[in-house]
Scaffold this active site. Sequence first.
Site, PDB file in Angstrom:
ATOM      1  N   ASN A  16       0.861  -1.182   0.000  1.00 24.02           N
ATOM      2  CA  ASN A  16       0.000   0.000   0.000  1.00 24.02           C
ATOM      3  C   ASN A  16       0.900   1.235   0.000  1.00 24.02           C
ATOM      4  OD1 ASN A  16      -1.794   2.037   0.440  1.00 24.02           O
ATOM      5  ND2 ASN A  16      -2.460   1.335   2.479  1.00 24.02           N
ATOM      6  N   LYS A  49       0.139   4.256  -0.324  1.00 23.43           N
ATOM      7  CA  LYS A  49      -0.505   5.431   0.279  1.00 23.43           C
ATOM      8  C   LYS A  49      -0.273   6.658  -0.618  1.00 23.43           C
ATOM      9  CE  LYS A  49      -0.234   3.178   4.714  1.00 23.43           C
ATOM     10  NZ  LYS A  49      -0.135   3.276   6.167  1.00 23.43           N
ATOM     11  N   HIS A 103      -9.579   1.033   5.088  1.00 24.81           N
ATOM     12  CA  HIS A 103      -8.284   1.279   5.726  1.00 24.81           C
ATOM     13  C   HIS A 103      -8.473   2.245   6.900  1.00 24.81           C
ATOM     14  CE1 HIS A 103      -4.158   2.513   6.414  1.00 24.81           C
ATOM     15  NE2 HIS A 103      -3.809   1.397   5.789  1.00 24.81           N
ATOM     16  N   GLU A 143      -6.783   4.688   7.904  1.00 25.26           N
ATOM     17  CA  GLU A 143      -6.573   6.105   7.600  1.00 25.26           C
ATOM     18  C   GLU A 143      -7.839   6.714   6.996  1.00 25.26           C
ATOM     19  OE1 GLU A 143      -2.965   5.465   5.418  1.00 25.26           O
ATOM     20  OE2 GLU A 143      -1.995   4.927   7.305  1.00 25.26           O
ATOM     21  N   GLU A 160      -5.176  -4.758  10.789  1.00 27.79           N
ATOM     22  CA  GLU A 160      -4.219  -3.661  10.897  1.00 27.79           C
ATOM     23  C   GLU A 160      -4.518  -2.873  12.175  1.00 27.79           C
ATOM     24  OE1 GLU A 160      -2.326  -2.673   6.840  1.00 27.79           O
ATOM     25  OE2 GLU A 160      -4.049  -1.380   7.093  1.00 27.79           O
ATOM     26  N   GLY A 211       2.511   2.700  10.781  1.00 29.04           N
ATOM     27  CA  GLY A 211       3.410   3.838  10.625  1.00 29.04           C
ATOM     28  C   GLY A 211       4.112   4.255  11.902  1.00 29.04           C
ATOM     29  N   SER A 230       3.579  -1.628  10.402  1.00 30.10           N
ATOM     30  CA  SER A 230       5.033  -1.571  10.621  1.00 30.10           C
ATOM     31  C   SER A 230       5.739  -2.883  10.299  1.00 30.10           C
ATOM     32  CB  SER A 230       5.346  -1.108  12.052  1.00 30.10           C
ATOM     33  OG  SER A 230       4.900   0.216  12.245  1.00 30.10           O
TER      34      SER A 230
HETATM   35  P1  13P Z   1       3.049   0.698   7.646  1.00 30.15           P
HETATM   36  O1  13P Z   1       3.624  -0.611   7.122  1.00 30.15           O
HETATM   37  O2  13P Z   1       3.753   1.904   7.117  1.00 30.15           O
HETATM   38  O3  13P Z   1       2.924   0.685   9.135  1.00 30.15           O
HETATM   39  O4  13P Z   1       1.552   0.792   7.062  1.00 30.15           O
HETATM   40  C1  13P Z   1       0.721  -0.316   7.183  1.00 30.15           C
HETATM   41  C2  13P Z   1      -0.516  -0.056   6.425  1.00 30.15           C
HETATM   42  O5  13P Z   1      -1.283   0.829   6.752  1.00 30.15           O
HETATM   43  C3  13P Z   1      -0.775  -0.886   5.239  1.00 30.15           C
HETATM   44  O6  13P Z   1      -2.047  -0.663   4.727  1.00 30.15           O
END
Ligand code: 13P
Length: 257
Positions: A9, A11, A95, A97, A167, A173, A213
């Site tokens: 992903n 982002k 997701h 976010e 997640e 992150g 992460s």
């Molecule tokens: P990170 O691997 O940067 O923590 O992000 C995970 C994520 O949100 C994947 O969709």
Amino acid sequence: MRRPFIGGNWKMNTDHASARSLAHAIAEGTGADWAADVVVFPPFPYLLPVAEAIAGSPVALGAQDLSGEVNGARTGEVSAEMLRDVGASWVIVGHSERRHTIGESEALIADKLSMALGSGLRAVLCVGETRAERDAGKAHDIIAAQLRSALAAIDAAAMDDVVIAYEPVWAIGTGITAQPADAGEAHREIRSALAARYDARLASGVRVVYGGSLVPATAKSIFAVDGVDGGLVGGASLKAHDFLALCTAATVGVAAS
Ligand code: 13P
């Protein structure tokens, strides 16, 4: 046996040139007999160049979001048909976010999931609790409620096209990967919620992956957990070397579990 799944992903990262070169490097690093589903999820403007870069490789293309509507007066939205038209076969729904930062409701997430599956896209449905919810002992209730809501209108046959991503919001992150035992417990909870919604046989066939992460150093212990079928990767998916190491770890680790 569940086939490992690993998604990158991206982002809101990369630009035209770096998206192309990252996609090229990932495509080159995955052989024809790759034993996992590898999917990259670039930003919308780079779907087409990434589609070109991965053509002929085992890497599949996914989008990070879609509209819950078919088409029409929805300024800024992107429809499932448009995604399929540029070569996407996967989409991320729910997701954290989008749930927590952008404010998507459970109802909108359910609509998006129905739209994706009804339009022939495969979906990665993300669920996961916040730190406060975990500290309050509510993690499993939250995950079960997110699944109940998103899957209320999804029939059993459509679940072949769904991957669930656990997640935990506090792991995304932050550099803090969930402990393997916690990930394992959450994955068991997800399967029991799937068994309650459908049946045990379906629950044992759906792929459930971990995200938060993930880096090559932490992936091995997570992928070795019984019931973890791969990962959804953010930051580490922007470096071809790390992402390919995670793809290999998923193939080896998950197959061995
Ligand atoms: P990170 O691997 O940067 O923590 O992000 C995970 C994520 O949100 C994947 O969709």
